[in-house]
Design an enzyme around this catalytic site. Structure first.
Site, short mmCIF file in Angstrom:
data_model
loop_
_atom_site.label_atom_id
_atom_site.label_comp_id
_atom_site.label_asym_id
_atom_site.label_seq_id
_atom_site.Cartn_x
_atom_site.Cartn_y
_atom_site.Cartn_z
N ARG A 133 48.70 63.65 53.54
CA ARG A 133 47.32 63.16 53.23
C ARG A 133 45.59 63.22 52.35
O ARG A 133 44.77 63.40 52.86
CB ARG A 133 46.60 62.78 54.92
CG ARG A 133 47.87 63.11 56.63
CD ARG A 133 47.02 63.21 57.37
NE ARG A 133 47.71 62.88 58.72
CZ ARG A 133 48.04 64.05 59.49
NH1 ARG A 133 48.29 65.01 58.75
NH2 ARG A 133 48.96 62.93 60.45
N LYS A 155 40.92 53.98 41.71
CA LYS A 155 41.52 52.85 42.49
C LYS A 155 42.93 53.44 42.31
O LYS A 155 43.33 53.75 41.03
CB LYS A 155 40.91 51.73 41.42
CG LYS A 155 40.03 50.73 42.37
CD LYS A 155 40.27 49.49 41.85
CE LYS A 155 39.24 48.61 42.52
NZ LYS A 155 39.46 47.86 41.50
N GLU A 197 40.59 45.61 27.75
CA GLU A 197 40.09 46.08 28.52
C GLU A 197 38.81 46.78 27.74
O GLU A 197 37.66 46.90 28.55
CB GLU A 197 40.71 47.09 29.27
CG GLU A 197 41.54 47.13 30.25
CD GLU A 197 41.73 46.29 31.85
OE1 GLU A 197 39.63 46.03 31.89
OE2 GLU A 197 41.87 46.04 32.76
N LYS A 239 31.93 52.59 32.66
CA LYS A 239 32.78 52.15 34.05
C LYS A 239 32.11 52.93 34.81
O LYS A 239 32.16 52.84 36.08
CB LYS A 239 34.16 52.39 33.88
CG LYS A 239 34.94 52.15 34.57
CD LYS A 239 36.22 51.65 34.58
CE LYS A 239 37.38 51.80 36.38
NZ LYS A 239 38.55 51.79 35.90
N GLU A 249 33.87 48.98 45.88
CA GLU A 249 32.70 47.72 45.60
C GLU A 249 32.79 47.16 46.30
O GLU A 249 33.55 45.90 46.88
CB GLU A 249 35.28 47.44 45.05
CG GLU A 249 35.38 46.11 44.58
CD GLU A 249 36.59 45.73 43.60
OE1 GLU A 249 37.86 46.51 44.05
OE2 GLU A 249 36.38 44.87 42.66
N ARG A 253 30.78 46.86 42.03
CA ARG A 253 31.79 47.18 41.14
C ARG A 253 32.73 45.72 40.86
O ARG A 253 34.01 45.85 39.17
CB ARG A 253 32.90 48.24 41.85
CG ARG A 253 33.77 49.35 41.04
CD ARG A 253 34.79 49.42 41.90
NE ARG A 253 35.79 50.42 41.03
CZ ARG A 253 36.32 51.41 41.57
NH1 ARG A 253 35.84 52.64 41.69
NH2 ARG A 253 37.37 51.96 41.02
N ASN A 257 36.12 43.68 37.29
CA ASN A 257 37.43 42.46 37.26
C ASN A 257 37.26 41.27 36.62
O ASN A 257 37.78 39.75 36.22
CB ASN A 257 37.73 41.76 38.14
CG ASN A 257 38.32 43.26 39.03
OD1 ASN A 257 39.05 44.27 39.11
ND2 ASN A 257 38.44 43.71 40.20
N HIS A 260 40.34 38.90 35.63
CA HIS A 260 41.46 39.55 36.35
C HIS A 260 41.68 39.02 36.91
O HIS A 260 43.33 39.14 37.35
CB HIS A 260 41.09 41.30 36.31
CG HIS A 260 40.93 42.58 35.91
ND1 HIS A 260 40.42 42.52 35.02
CD2 HIS A 260 41.66 43.14 36.21
CE1 HIS A 260 40.41 43.10 33.87
NE2 HIS A 260 41.55 44.61 35.04
N HIS A 264 45.85 38.74 37.11
CA HIS A 264 46.44 38.96 37.73
C HIS A 264 47.80 37.39 38.41
O HIS A 264 48.61 37.52 38.72
CB HIS A 264 45.41 39.34 38.92
CG HIS A 264 45.31 40.29 38.83
ND1 HIS A 264 44.35 40.97 40.06
CD2 HIS A 264 45.36 41.62 38.35
CE1 HIS A 264 44.27 42.27 39.54
NE2 HIS A 264 45.06 42.74 38.23
N HIS A 277 49.94 44.21 32.28
CA HIS A 277 48.31 43.92 32.51
C HIS A 277 47.10 44.14 31.42
O HIS A 277 46.49 42.16 31.78
CB HIS A 277 47.91 45.07 33.32
CG HIS A 277 46.50 44.66 33.58
ND1 HIS A 277 45.96 44.14 35.55
CD2 HIS A 277 45.21 45.89 33.54
CE1 HIS A 277 45.64 44.04 35.23
NE2 HIS A 277 44.41 45.17 34.64
#
Lengths: 372, 372
Positions: A133, A155, A197, A239, A249, A253, A257, A260, A264, A277
C-alpha cells in the site's frame, strides 16, 4: 552557461526545481554527472533494502554505477531488470517487481529507484504506490522524455489491453535526479521523442520558450549540454507550475496532454511499442494544431510553424492509416473523454491551451489531412 | 434502543460515525433498511455510469435492490459479479472489474459501489484507487466483518501468491452504508468471523466494551438488531478514532492488527479461503493473548477470558499444525515485519495494545500451546 567552457573540469552547477505539493513536495535536481555525485543520494530515508528497477537496455549502462552509489546507504541493493519497451508496460511485468520484492522479504521501508525511461518510471512508481500500500521511490530518468515529462508530477500507470495508462495511481517520488550525462547514450529516435514533450511546453504555456526551442533545436539535437540543461529545466518548471495547481488532473493539468489524445490513438491503434510515445505526441501535436486552426482558434501559420518544428526534431508529422472511425473510437475510450465526448487540448493563443470538444466532422478533416 | 419494540413499524434511527481525514473525510451510516432508503444515495456525485461490484453469492440477494435504488441517479448502472471468496482476491479477479469498466467506456467520473463482504470491498476499493488513477467509490458492506472492519479506514488490497494484502492502496470511500437488515442472510460461520473483529476492539481500546460484548454475545449470535447496532457503532467509532490519528499505519493504527499476525500466517499457511479471515483473527487473538501473558504483560486470567469469549463466539481457538518453523517463516514476510523482525500486537493492559518483538522461543511456546 557559457562559462562552462572556461572551466571544463569543474562540476556543472546542479539546478533544483521544487515541486510544491504540500506534504508530498519534492525536488527535481538537474545536472551533469549526478549519478556519481554522492550528494545525490544524501537525505533519503534509510532502509534494510533498496531496489533498482531498470530494464535490460539500461542495466548494462548504468545499473552498476547506481548500485555502487547506493551501497553505503542500504543493507542490500536488489536489481530488478524488466524487459524493455512500452509493450511490456503491463500487469505481468509489474508483477515481476512485486515478486522480486516479496521473494527478498522487502519490507514497507524499502526504497525503489526507477532507473530508465518513462516505462520504467511509470511501472516503478505504480509498484511503489501499491507494494504494501505504498513505499518510497526515487526517479532516476535516463531518457530525455522521462526527464522532462514522465518523472515529474506523480502520474504512474500500466497499460491495459483495452487502453493505455488505464491502471495506475497519482504517487509522488521522494526526489528526481536528471543526470544530463546519461543522455549521451540515448538512441537518436528517443532523443527526438523527448524533444516532442519539450516542444509541447511552448504552445501550451510559454510562447518565448517555443521561440527559444526553434532557435536551439540544432544544439538540442547535437545534445549540447548547456542547451539541454535549459530545455530540461524550463520544461520541468512549466510542468511543476501546472502540477502544483492541479495535482490530480481536475482541470488545468490536462493541458499537458496537448497532442496526446491523437498520439494515444496512434499508439493504441498500431499496438503499443510500434511508435514511441513521443513520436505519437509529436504527430499528435500537428493534428491538434490543425484542429485548433480548423476551429478558428489559431491562424493557419501556427500549424505551419508547429509542423516545421516537429519535422525538424525528426519526428513523424503524418499518422498511420487507421481510418477515421478507428481514430475516433480509440479517442473516445481515452481517459480524458467524459460521457463518450472527446475532450481535445487545443491552443487558443500562443502559450495558452484550452480543453474542448470538437465536431466529429472537423476531426475527420484533420485526420484526412494528417493521417494515412 | 428498547423503544424499537414499542413502535416496530418506525424506521430505526440512522447513526452516523464521521471519519475525519481532512479532504478525504467521510461518514459511516449505520441503520436498519438503509438499502431501500432513498436518503442513502443522496448527495453522491452524479455520473453517466455507476457500477455495482458484487459476488455471485450476494448478487441474487441484494444487487437488484441496489440497482433500483441507484437507477434515478445514474445514466447506466453496470453490475460486475466476481467469484466469491478470499481465494479469488487476486489480480485476475481485479482485472475483471477493469475489463468490464473499460468495455463499457466507463469514464473517470464513474462511481463504484462495493456490495459484499471484505473481499468485494478490498477489491472494489483497489479498483477504484487504480482505475484511471482513481475514481470515487461507496462501500455497502453486507457482512458483519466488513461493516466493523474492512469498510472503515481505506485499506484496499489484493493478495499475491507470496503474501496476503501485499498489493493495494490507502484509498477512502465517499460513504459507507451499513444496513443491519442485510446481516439476516449471513451464514453462521461469517457471523462468527465478524464477531472476531468486534471482540478485538475490546482488549486493544476499550475494556468496558469487552465486558459489554461478554454480556451481549448471545444477543449478537441471535442477530438482535439493537445489540448489533451498538456493536457495529462502537467498533466503527474505535476504528475511526484510531484511523483518524494514523491514516497510513505509521504507528498506532497497527494495534488494529491484534490477532492478525498469527491469523494471517494461518490463512496463508492453509491457502487463502480455507479459514475465513475472522476465524484466523479469532484464533490469532488467543495466540497473541497467550504471548502477552508469556511476556509478563498480562495475567494468565486474561488468556482464559479471551479464549472463553472466542470459543463462545463459535470461533476456532486452536491453529492448524503447520509446524512452528512455517508459522515463523510466514509471519516474517508479513507487512508488519521490518528487517525480518516480527512485530506483534500485544495487550499490556485491558484496553491498551503495544507493538513489540518477542523472542522466537516464547513464540514457539505459544504455538506449541495453541496450534497443531
Amino acid at each position: 552557461m557559457t562559462s562552462a567552457s572556461a572551466a571544463p573540469i569543474a562540476a556543472a552547477p546542479v539546478v533544483t526545481v521544487p515541486i510544491a505539493l504540500g506534504d508530498r513536495s519534492y525536488d527535481i535536481r538537474i545536472g551533469d554527472g549526478l549519478l556519481d555525485d554522492p550528494a545525490s543520494w544524501q537525505g533519503l530515508p534509510r532502509a534494510a533494502v533498496a531496489a533498482i528497477v531498470t530494464n535490460t537496455t539500461v542495466a548494462p549502462l548504468y545499473a552498476q554505477r547506481l548500485a555502487a552509489a547506493l551501497a553505503p546507504h542500504y543493507g542490500r541493493v536488489l536489481q530488478i531488470e524488466l524487459p524493455d519497451g512500452e509493450a511490456h508496460k503491463d500487469w505481468q511485468t509489474l508483477d515481476q517487481i512485486f515478486s522480486a520484492l516479496l521473494a527478498a522479504s522487502a519490507d514497507r521501508k524499502t526504497v525503489l529507484f526507477a532507473l530508465g525511461g518513462g516505462v520504467v518510471g511509470d511501472m516503478t512508481g505504480f509498484a511503489a504506490a501499491s507494494y504494501m500500500r505504498g513505499i518510497p521511490f526515487v526517479q532516476v530518468p535516463t531518457t530525455l522524455l522521462a526527464q522532462v515529462d514522465s518523472s515529474v508530477g506523480g502520474k504512474t500507470a500500466i497499460n491495459h489491453p483495452l487502453g493505455k495508462n488505464m491502471i495506475g495511481a497519482f504517487y509522488q517520488p521522494l526526489r528526481v535526479l536528471c543526470d544530463l550525462a546519461v543522455l549521451d547514450t540515448l538512441p537518436e529516435r528517443e532523443l527526438s521523442a523527448g524533444l516532442a514533450e519539450i516542444i509541447k511546453y511552448g504552445p501550451i504555456a510559454d510562447a518565448d520558450f517555443l521561440g527559444w526551442i526553434e532557435d536551439h533545436l540544432d544544439a538540442l539535437l547535437a545534445r549540447d549540454r548547456a542547451a539541454m540543461a535549459h530545455a530540461v529545466r524550463r520544461s520541468c518548471e512549466i510542468k511543476a507550475w501546472v502540477v502544483g495547481q492541479d495535482e490530480r488532473e481536475g482541470g488545468l493539468r490536462a493541458i499537458l496532454n496537448f497532442g496526446h489524445t491523437f498520439g494515444h490513438a496512434i499508439e493504441a491503434g498500431l499496438g503499443y511499442g510500434e511508435w514511441l510515445h513521443g513520436e505519437g505526441v509529436g504527430c499528435g501535436m500537428v493534428m491538434a494544431s490543425d484542429l485548433s486552426v480548423r476551429l478558428g482558434l489559431m491562424p493557419p501559420a501556427f500549424l505551419d510553424r508547429m509542423q516545421r518544428l516537429v519535422e525538424r526534431a525528426r519526428l513523424p508529422v503524418r499518422g498511420p492509416a487507421l481510418g477515421a472511425e478507428r481514430y475516433l473510437e480509440l479517442m473516445r475510450v481515452d481517459k480524458k473523454a467524459e460521457g463518450g465526448e472527446i475532450r481535445f487540448v487545443l491552443i487558443e493563443q500562443l502559450g495558452r491551451a484550452v480543453m474542448r470538444a470538437a465536431p466529429d466532422a472537423l476531426v475527420r478533416e484533420t485526420l484526412a489531412a494528417h493521417a494515412g
